[in-house]
Scaffold this motif. Structure first.
Motif, short mmCIF file in Angstrom:
data_model
loop_
_atom_site.label_atom_id
_atom_site.label_comp_id
_atom_site.label_asym_id
_atom_site.label_seq_id
_atom_site.Cartn_x
_atom_site.Cartn_y
_atom_site.Cartn_z
N ASP A 47 -28.48 -23.37 -3.42
CA ASP A 47 -27.28 -22.93 -4.10
C ASP A 47 -27.61 -21.62 -4.82
O ASP A 47 -28.58 -21.55 -5.56
N ALA A 48 -26.81 -20.59 -4.60
CA ALA A 48 -27.02 -19.29 -5.24
C ALA A 48 -25.73 -18.85 -5.93
O ALA A 48 -25.31 -17.70 -5.83
N ALA A 49 -25.09 -19.77 -6.64
CA ALA A 49 -23.82 -19.49 -7.28
C ALA A 49 -23.93 -18.32 -8.24
O ALA A 49 -24.83 -18.28 -9.08
N GLU A 50 -23.02 -17.37 -8.10
CA GLU A 50 -22.92 -16.19 -8.96
C GLU A 50 -24.20 -15.37 -9.00
O GLU A 50 -24.52 -14.76 -10.01
N GLN A 51 -24.95 -15.40 -7.90
CA GLN A 51 -26.18 -14.61 -7.81
C GLN A 51 -26.10 -13.68 -6.60
O GLN A 51 -25.60 -14.06 -5.55
N LEU A 52 -26.60 -12.49 -6.79
CA LEU A 52 -26.78 -11.56 -5.69
C LEU A 52 -28.27 -11.54 -5.39
O LEU A 52 -29.07 -11.15 -6.26
N ILE A 53 -28.66 -11.98 -4.20
CA ILE A 53 -30.07 -12.05 -3.86
C ILE A 53 -30.57 -10.64 -3.53
O ILE A 53 -30.03 -9.96 -2.66
N ASP A 54 -31.59 -10.20 -4.26
CA ASP A 54 -32.16 -8.87 -4.07
C ASP A 54 -33.27 -8.87 -3.01
O ASP A 54 -33.33 -7.97 -2.18
N SER A 55 -34.13 -9.88 -3.05
CA SER A 55 -35.19 -10.00 -2.06
C SER A 55 -35.84 -11.37 -2.16
O SER A 55 -35.67 -12.06 -3.16
N ILE A 56 -36.58 -11.71 -1.12
CA ILE A 56 -37.33 -12.97 -1.09
C ILE A 56 -38.72 -12.66 -0.58
O ILE A 56 -38.88 -11.93 0.41
N LYS A 57 -39.72 -13.22 -1.26
CA LYS A 57 -41.11 -13.00 -0.88
C LYS A 57 -41.83 -14.34 -0.79
O LYS A 57 -41.44 -15.29 -1.46
N THR A 68 -30.02 -15.14 4.56
CA THR A 68 -28.60 -14.76 4.58
C THR A 68 -27.96 -15.41 3.37
O THR A 68 -28.40 -16.48 2.91
N GLN A 69 -26.93 -14.75 2.87
CA GLN A 69 -26.20 -15.28 1.74
C GLN A 69 -24.72 -15.26 2.09
O GLN A 69 -24.16 -14.22 2.41
N ALA A 70 -24.11 -16.43 2.04
CA ALA A 70 -22.67 -16.56 2.29
C ALA A 70 -22.06 -17.30 1.11
O ALA A 70 -22.38 -18.47 0.87
N ASP A 71 -21.23 -16.59 0.36
CA ASP A 71 -20.64 -17.14 -0.86
C ASP A 71 -21.75 -17.63 -1.78
O ASP A 71 -22.61 -16.86 -2.15
N ASP A 72 -21.74 -18.91 -2.12
CA ASP A 72 -22.74 -19.45 -3.04
C ASP A 72 -23.96 -20.05 -2.33
O ASP A 72 -24.83 -20.62 -2.98
N LYS A 73 -24.03 -19.95 -1.02
CA LYS A 73 -25.10 -20.59 -0.24
C LYS A 73 -26.13 -19.55 0.22
O LYS A 73 -25.78 -18.54 0.84
N LEU A 74 -27.39 -19.83 -0.08
CA LEU A 74 -28.51 -19.00 0.36
C LEU A 74 -29.28 -19.77 1.43
O LEU A 74 -29.70 -20.91 1.19
N THR A 75 -29.44 -19.16 2.60
CA THR A 75 -30.22 -19.77 3.68
C THR A 75 -31.45 -18.91 3.92
O THR A 75 -31.34 -17.73 4.25
#
Length: 129
Positions: A47-57, A68-75
């Motif tokens: 769940d990534a509610a109200e978050q903008l994902i900048d990067s993943i390491k 990928t980020q779609a709405d509140d879901k981060l895959t």
């Protein structure tokens, strides 16, 4: 879940006089270390509610995972399949972009807060913001 560390950088919020828009955004890092309990896992959904994902390491793979980020879901798509019992460490860098402002109440310096504890019950004023 073996370990979960959340770091939040609230400097933008506490140095801004405004309580609206991008002045209420802040950066954060989720560090997650987990043990895989499913055989042949190739993605993780969060769940990534109200978050903008900048990067993943990650230090668990030769190559970095994609996401990928779609709405509140981060895959998070893993670069290689993991087996039950494997450990995965992931760092998710994000910007909070919510608009509800809940929990961040700042008051001007010198504002009366209330009465202090007994026996003196002196007035308490906010020394600084």
């Amino acid at each position: 879940m073996l370990k979960y560390t959340l770091t939040l950088d609230w400097r933008n919020i506490f140095t801004s006089a405004s309580v609206e828009g991008s002045n209420r955004y802040y950066k954060g890092i989720n560090k997650i270390e987990l043990i895989v309990d499913t055989n042949k896992i190739d993605k993780i959904e969060l769940d990534a509610a109200e978050q903008l994902i900048d990067s993943i390491k990650s230090t668990s793979f030769e190559y970095q995972p994609s996401y990928t980020q779609a709405d509140d879901k981060l895959t998070i798509t893993l670069p290689s399949t993991k087996l039950s019992g494997d450990t995965i460490s992931i760092e998710i860098y994000f910007t909070y972009i919510g608009k509800n402002n809940l929990g961040f109440y700042t008051y001007p310096a010198g504002q009366y807060i209330g009465q202090g504890p007994p026996p003196k019950r002196d007035s308490i004023f906010l020394p600084h913001r």
